[in-house]
Design an enzyme around this catalytic site. Structure first.
Site, PDB file in Angstrom:
ATOM      1  N   HIS A  17       1.536 -11.639 -11.151  1.00  0.00           N
ATOM      2  CA  HIS A  17       1.475 -10.453 -12.004  1.00  0.00           C
ATOM      3  C   HIS A  17       0.762 -10.764 -13.317  1.00  0.00           C
ATOM      4  CE1 HIS A  17       4.939  -7.940 -10.047  1.00  0.00           C
ATOM      5  NE2 HIS A  17       3.823  -7.889  -9.365  1.00  0.00           N
TER       6      HIS A  17
ATOM      7  N   ASP B 171       8.558  -6.416 -15.271  1.00  0.00           N
ATOM      8  CA  ASP B 171       9.190  -7.215 -14.215  1.00  0.00           C
ATOM      9  C   ASP B 171      10.631  -7.636 -14.482  1.00  0.00           C
ATOM     10  OD1 ASP B 171       6.936  -7.080 -12.769  1.00  0.00           O
ATOM     11  OD2 ASP B 171       6.188  -9.065 -13.270  1.00  0.00           O
TER      12      ASP B 171
ATOM     13  N   SER C 139       1.401  -5.089  -5.300  1.00  0.00           N
ATOM     14  CA  SER C 139       1.761  -4.719  -6.670  1.00  0.00           C
ATOM     15  C   SER C 139       0.638  -4.955  -7.661  1.00  0.00           C
ATOM     16  CB  SER C 139       3.007  -5.484  -7.114  1.00  0.00           C
ATOM     17  OG  SER C 139       2.740  -6.863  -7.150  1.00  0.00           O
TER      18      SER C 139
END
Lengths: 187, 199
Positions: free
Chosen positions: A103, A129, A64
Site C-alpha cells: 500500500h 489501513d 486494493s
C-alpha cells in the site's frame, strides 16, 4: 493426441529405466538437477543481499492498489536504509499475518531520534489501513516495512497465484520438470 | 528423442527471452534519467502547476489526544506534459509538511487523485475544494504551526521503474493560535508564495 501422449510417457519410462541401469549417468543427471535448484537459490539469496529485503520480489494478491497494480503483477522491492517518505509504495508485514500487504504511505511522523511512524492506504480503498493492522496498532514502524516498490512486471505473478490456488499443480509441475531434467540427454 | 518437448521448450524459452528483452528496452528508453525527467520541475516532462494554496480554514479542534484541522484548497495544474507512451497513470497528491516539538518532520496527505493515461481530462482545476483527509497531528500541537503544501506526482509506467516528482509551487500558511470551530470563520495568515516557473 492420446496416442502421442502415450508414446511420450512410454519413452520417458524407458529413459528412466535406462538411467536406473546406468548409475554413472544417473548421478550425472542428478547433479544437473541439483545445479539448477542451487542456481535458483543463489539468485534469490543474491537479490536478498543486494536489496536488503527478506523478500525482494512479491506478487500482488489483491486489487486494493488498482489501477496501479493488478492481481498477478510482480513487484521488485528495495529495502535500503534511506528513510521512507510520503507517497512511496511500501510492502509491509503485520504481526501474526502471513501475507504482506502492498500500500501507499499516507502519513509520515518522524521524531527527533529519526524514528518514523507511518500510516498507509490502498489507492483503491476508501479508508486508511488502521483496520488491517494488528489490534491496537495505530502506526507502522520502519521494521514492519519489507521494502519499497521500485518496479513492476505485469501478469508474471499469475503463475504463482495459480500455484497457490491449486497446490496439486505445484507438485505436478515440479515433478514434471524434475523428470524432464533427469531424462534430458542434451544437458 | 523427445523432439516435441525439446522444440516446445525452445519456443517457450525463446519467446520469454524476447519478452524480457523488449521489457528491458522499453524500460531503459523511457527511464526518467534518459528522458531527462528526474522529478525535476524545470524539465519539459513535468506538469505545470499554477496554483496551490489555502482557500479557507473550516475548523481547528482537539479530538481526544490529537489536533485536527479541516480546510479547503485552490488547486490548478495541467498534467498533460507528464504523459508519454510508457506512462500508465499518475498518482497526484498534495502533502502538508509541518514540524511540531515532538516530531521535527510530519508529512500528511490531504488530497489525492489518480490520472490514468486513458483519461481525456488531465487538468486539475478546483476552487475551494475541501481536503479529502483532514490534517491530523500526533498530539495537541497544531495551533500556530506553519504548514507547507506541496504537490507530488508518482509516475506509474507500463514497464519500467516508478519515479516521483514534486512541484516547485508551494503553498504556505500558518494555523491560528486558538482553536477554531466551524461556526466562526477563522482568519488565516495566508502566506501563499507562488514562484514563477522558468521555462
Amino acid at each position: 493426441m492420446i496416442a502421442m501422449l502415450k508414446d511420450i510417457v512410454n519413452k520417458q519410462i524407458a529413459e528412466l529405466k535406462k538411467l536406473w541401469d546406468n548409475k554413472a549417468e544417473l548421478l550425472f543427471q542428478l547433479l544437473n538437477l541439483a545445479m539448477i535448484v542451487f542456481s535458483a537459490l543463489m539468485i534469490w539469496k543474491g537479490l536478498m543481499f543486494l536489496t536488503k529485503s527478506e523478500s525482494p520480489v512479491v506478487v500482488v494478491l489483491s486489487g486494493s492498489m488498482e489501477p496501479a497494480f493488478q492481481r498477478g503483477d510482480i513487484l521488485f522491492l528495495n529495502n535500503q536504509e534511506n528513510p521512507i517518505r510520503i507517497g512511496e509504495i511500501v510492502v509491509f508485514k503485520i504481526k501474526d499475518r502471513d501475507i504482506p500487504i502492498v500500500h501507499r504511505v499516507l502519513k509520515v511522523h518522524e521524531n527527533a531520534e529519526g524514528e518514523v511512524e507511518l500510516l498507509t492506504k490502498g489507492d483503491n480503498n476508501r479508508i486508511d489501513d488502521r483496520s488491517l493492522y494488528a489490534p491496537g496498532q495505530l502506526w507502522l514502524k520502519r521494521e514492519d516495512i519489507l521494502g519499497r516498490a521500485v518496479g513492476t512486471l505485469r501478469y508474471v505473478g499469475m503463475v504463482t497465484i495459480m500455484l497457490n490456488d491449486y497446490p496439486m499443480l505445484k507438485y505436478v509441475l515440479v515433478g514434471l520438470m524434475g523428470l524432464f531434467v533427469l531424462t534430458n540427454k542434451e544437458g | 528423442m523427445h523432439t516435441v518437448w525439446v522444440r516446445l521448450n525452445a519456443v517457450v524459452f525463446f519467446s520469454l527471452s524476447v519478452l524480457l528483452t523488449l521489457a528491458l528496452l522499453a524500460s531503459f528508453t523511457s527511464h526518467p534519467s534518459i528522458l531527462g525527467d528526474n522529478g525535476n520541475p524545470s524539465s519539459p516532462l513535468s506538469p505545470s502547476i499554477k496554483t496551490l494554496k489555502l482557500n479557507s480554514l473550516r475548523s481547528l479542534r482537539p479530538h481526544g489526544s490529537v489536533d485536527r484541522a479541516l480546510f479547503s484548497l485552490d488547486i490548478s495544474a495541467d498534467f498533460n506534459p507528464a504523459f508519454h507512451w510508457n506512462v500508465k497513470q499518475l498518482f497526484v497528491f498534495i502533502c502538508a509538511e509541518f514540524s511540531t516539538p515532538s516530531n521535527p518532520l510530519n508529512q500528511v496527505v490531504l488530497w489525492d487523485k489518480i490520472i490514468e493515461a486513458k483519461d481525456v481530462d488531465k487538468i486539475i482545476d478546483e476552487k475551494n475544494s475541501i481536503i479529502k483527509y483532514s490534517l491530523i497531528s500526533q498530539g495537541t500541537d497544531l495551533r500556530g504551526v506553519d504548514v507547507t503544501l506541496k504537490m507530488y506526482w508518482d509516475t506509474m509506467p507500463i514497464t519500467s521503474t516508478m519515479s516521483m516528482g514534486v512541484g516547485d509551487v508551494v503553498g504556505k500558511f500558518t494555523l491560528p493560535n486558538d482553536y477554531v470551530s466551524k461556526a466562526e470563520k477563522g482568519k488565516v495568515d495566508d502566506k501563499t508564495k507562488r514562484r514563477k516557473r522558468k521555462d
